[in-house]
Enzyme design. Structure first.
Site, mmCIF file in Angstrom:
data_model
loop_
_atom_site.group_PDB
_atom_site.id
_atom_site.type_symbol
_atom_site.label_atom_id
_atom_site.label_comp_id
_atom_site.label_asym_id
_atom_site.label_seq_id
_atom_site.Cartn_x
_atom_site.Cartn_y
_atom_site.Cartn_z
ATOM 1 N N ASN A 103 0.829 -1.203 0.000
ATOM 2 C CA ASN A 103 0.000 0.000 0.000
ATOM 3 C C ASN A 103 0.863 1.252 0.000
ATOM 4 O O ASN A 103 1.993 1.252 0.490
ATOM 5 C CB ASN A 103 -0.932 0.010 1.213
ATOM 6 C CG ASN A 103 -1.928 -1.125 1.145
ATOM 7 O OD1 ASN A 103 -2.131 -1.705 0.077
ATOM 8 N ND2 ASN A 103 -2.540 -1.457 2.258
ATOM 9 N N VAL A 104 0.273 2.303 -0.514
ATOM 10 C CA VAL A 104 1.012 3.560 -0.630
ATOM 11 C C VAL A 104 0.372 4.637 0.244
ATOM 12 O O VAL A 104 0.726 5.802 0.174
ATOM 13 C CB VAL A 104 1.056 4.033 -2.107
ATOM 14 C CG1 VAL A 104 1.820 3.037 -2.965
ATOM 15 C CG2 VAL A 104 -0.345 4.254 -2.680
ATOM 16 N N HIS A 120 5.992 -0.440 -2.782
ATOM 17 C CA HIS A 120 5.466 0.342 -3.907
ATOM 18 C C HIS A 120 5.558 1.846 -3.628
ATOM 19 O O HIS A 120 4.858 2.645 -4.243
ATOM 20 C CB HIS A 120 4.023 -0.056 -4.222
ATOM 21 C CG HIS A 120 3.930 -1.409 -4.859
ATOM 22 N ND1 HIS A 120 2.775 -2.130 -4.939
ATOM 23 C CD2 HIS A 120 4.879 -2.184 -5.437
ATOM 24 C CE1 HIS A 120 3.014 -3.289 -5.547
ATOM 25 N NE2 HIS A 120 4.279 -3.339 -5.851
ATOM 26 N N CYS A 128 9.819 16.321 -7.501
ATOM 27 C CA CYS A 128 9.956 17.063 -8.751
ATOM 28 C C CYS A 128 10.845 16.262 -9.706
ATOM 29 O O CYS A 128 11.935 15.835 -9.325
ATOM 30 C CB CYS A 128 10.574 18.437 -8.488
ATOM 31 S SG CYS A 128 11.120 19.254 -9.995
ATOM 32 N N CYS A 151 10.869 25.211 -9.652
ATOM 33 C CA CYS A 151 11.824 25.194 -10.767
ATOM 34 C C CYS A 151 11.128 24.954 -12.105
ATOM 35 O O CYS A 151 11.771 24.966 -13.153
ATOM 36 C CB CYS A 151 12.893 24.128 -10.542
ATOM 37 S SG CYS A 151 12.362 22.473 -10.990
HETATM 38 P P1 NAD Z 1 -5.742 -6.162 -4.932
HETATM 39 O O1 NAD Z 1 -6.553 -4.985 -5.276
HETATM 40 O O2 NAD Z 1 -5.197 -7.016 -5.990
HETATM 41 O O3 NAD Z 1 -6.512 -7.153 -3.973
HETATM 42 C C1 NAD Z 1 -7.142 -6.769 -2.826
HETATM 43 C C2 NAD Z 1 -7.373 -8.008 -1.964
HETATM 44 O O4 NAD Z 1 -7.988 -7.599 -0.755
HETATM 45 C C3 NAD Z 1 -8.282 -9.073 -2.581
HETATM 46 O O5 NAD Z 1 -7.702 -10.338 -2.380
HETATM 47 C C4 NAD Z 1 -9.600 -8.936 -1.799
HETATM 48 O O6 NAD Z 1 -10.270 -10.176 -1.646
HETATM 49 C C5 NAD Z 1 -9.103 -8.430 -0.465
HETATM 50 N N1 NAD Z 1 -10.036 -7.607 0.286
HETATM 51 C C6 NAD Z 1 -10.886 -6.649 -0.171
HETATM 52 N N2 NAD Z 1 -11.522 -6.047 0.848
HETATM 53 C C7 NAD Z 1 -11.056 -6.627 1.988
HETATM 54 C C8 NAD Z 1 -11.310 -6.433 3.369
HETATM 55 N N3 NAD Z 1 -12.171 -5.494 3.817
HETATM 56 N N4 NAD Z 1 -10.656 -7.207 4.253
HETATM 57 C C9 NAD Z 1 -9.771 -8.154 3.833
HETATM 58 N N5 NAD Z 1 -9.498 -8.386 2.539
HETATM 59 C C10 NAD Z 1 -10.117 -7.629 1.622
HETATM 60 O O7 NAD Z 1 -4.658 -5.555 -4.041
HETATM 61 P P2 NAD Z 1 -3.174 -5.864 -3.960
HETATM 62 O O8 NAD Z 1 -2.969 -7.341 -4.045
HETATM 63 O O9 NAD Z 1 -2.767 -5.165 -2.776
HETATM 64 O O10 NAD Z 1 -2.499 -5.245 -5.275
HETATM 65 C C11 NAD Z 1 -2.834 -4.039 -5.874
HETATM 66 C C12 NAD Z 1 -1.719 -3.004 -5.891
HETATM 67 O O11 NAD Z 1 -2.352 -1.742 -5.924
HETATM 68 C C13 NAD Z 1 -0.906 -2.954 -4.645
HETATM 69 O O12 NAD Z 1 0.336 -3.409 -4.948
HETATM 70 C C14 NAD Z 1 -0.831 -1.485 -4.215
HETATM 71 O O13 NAD Z 1 0.402 -0.912 -4.576
HETATM 72 C C15 NAD Z 1 -1.838 -0.788 -5.010
HETATM 73 N N6 NAD Z 1 -2.935 -0.191 -4.228
HETATM 74 C C16 NAD Z 1 -2.702 0.415 -3.025
HETATM 75 C C17 NAD Z 1 -3.751 0.957 -2.300
HETATM 76 C C18 NAD Z 1 -3.477 1.614 -0.970
HETATM 77 O O14 NAD Z 1 -2.416 2.151 -0.763
HETATM 78 N N7 NAD Z 1 -4.422 1.535 -0.033
HETATM 79 C C19 NAD Z 1 -5.042 0.880 -2.787
HETATM 80 C C20 NAD Z 1 -5.240 0.264 -4.038
HETATM 81 C C21 NAD Z 1 -4.172 -0.272 -4.735
HETATM 82 ZN ZN ZN Z 2 11.973 21.238 -9.115
#
Ligand code: NAD
Ligand code: ZN
Length: 251
Positions: A103-104, A120, A128, A151
């Site tokens: 997550n980010v 990620h 920048c 800049c």
């Molecule tokens: P994904 O979107 O592929 O999968 C999400 C997973 O979470 C699924 O397996 C789903 O069944 C499960 N899920 C959904 N709601 C849930 C809940 N309430 N409780 C438990 N499980 C639940 O996500 P991913 O595998 O993390 O990959 C997507 C990429 O997208 C990540 O690498 C990330 O970088 C990015 N991303 C980040 C964010 C964030 O920062 N919050 C949000 C969206 C996507």
């Molecule tokens: Zn700059």
């Protein structure tokens, strides 16, 4: 679910070095949609058109207008949910040592966890592209897109886009944490994307117990995970930490 929670509570209390791998499902209860699946961002956006680094380089204004602005609106206001708070509690108890996250959103740190490997990157900062100056995302003026640094260079979020390399030091740290842990919690990740998919495998091969928390089964569930606790991350972590506190109090 109750039996699995009790079992996980006992496993975690016995654990000397637990590590968590978290994905987008972790933050759904904080109002941040996942990318894949129902309600996911990719139902509305083609990732190659908006989340690939080539798309950003070609037309940063378009990517800012459609994807980044929306993410900023959501992430700027998001707060840790019971799942983040549960992992912070596990660190306080000395059980959880490291979080590896895809997550980010920065919510693990906001909840109080101190060792978070973000492979990620993080959306909290913009860099920048010309002079490398950094600016907090919440402070970025988006009345004009793409936002620019003093800049004149364009700001890009410090997260990894498709087509970009994951920082090697993050990979190395994740692999080290995975091979040293005795329990791995895999929470809210579909585990379909590398390298996240291989982290639980490294833990398993090193002898760790792998416990999954997810609404659905994943490619890990059959072969890699010892067991899966079905449910929402926030609800499961809340019940789990209450159970751990209860067991510790009765010890
Ligand atoms: P994904 O979107 O592929 O999968 C999400 C997973 O979470 C699924 O397996 C789903 O069944 C499960 N899920 C959904 N709601 C849930 C809940 N309430 N409780 C438990 N499980 C639940 O996500 P991913 O595998 O993390 O990959 C997507 C990429 O997208 C990540 O690498 C990330 O970088 C990015 N991303 C980040 C964010 C964030 O920062 N919050 C949000 C969206 C996507
Ligand atoms: Zn700059």
């Amino acid at each position: 679910m109750k039996d699995f929670i009790h079992r996980a509570a006992e496993d975690l209390i016995r654990s000397k070095n637990a590590v968590a791998l978290t994905g987008a499902g972790m933050s759904v209860e904080s109002g941040i949609p996942p990318f894949r699946g129902k309600g996911g961002l990719w139902e509305r956006f083609d990732p190659m058109e908006y989340a690939h680094i080539d798309a950003f380089m070609k037309n940063p204004a378009k990517v800012w207008d459609v994807l980044i602005k929306e993410m900023k609106g959501i992430i700027d206001n998001a707060r840790p949910n019971d799942a983040h708070k549960g992992l912070a509690r596990l660190e306080k108890l000395g059980i959880l040592k490291t979080i590896i996250t895809q997550n980010v959103d920065g919510l693990h740190q906001m909840a109080g966890n101190t060792d978070v490997v973000e492979f990620h990157g993080n959306f909290a900062w913009q860099r920048c592209m010309k002079c490398n100056n950094r600016c907090e995302t919440t402070k970025i003026d988006i009345r004009q897109t793409p936002p620019r640094c003093e800049c004149g260079g364009i700001y890009k979020p410090e997260c990894i886009f498709f087509g970009e390399m994951i920082p090697p030091q993050c990979l190395q740290r994740s692999e080290m944490a995975a091979s040293a842990c005795d329990t791995m919690l895999v929470i809210g990740t579909s585990a379909g994307v590398q390298p996240a998919a291989s982290i639980p495998l490294i833990a398993k091969q090193a002898g760790a117990k792998v416990i999954e928390i997810n609404l659905e089964k994943t490619p890990l569930s059959k072969e890699i995970s010892d067991y899966i606790i079905p449910g929402k991350a926030g609800e499961v972590l809340k019940t789990l930490t209450i159970e751990i506190d209860r067991l510790l109090a009765n010890k």
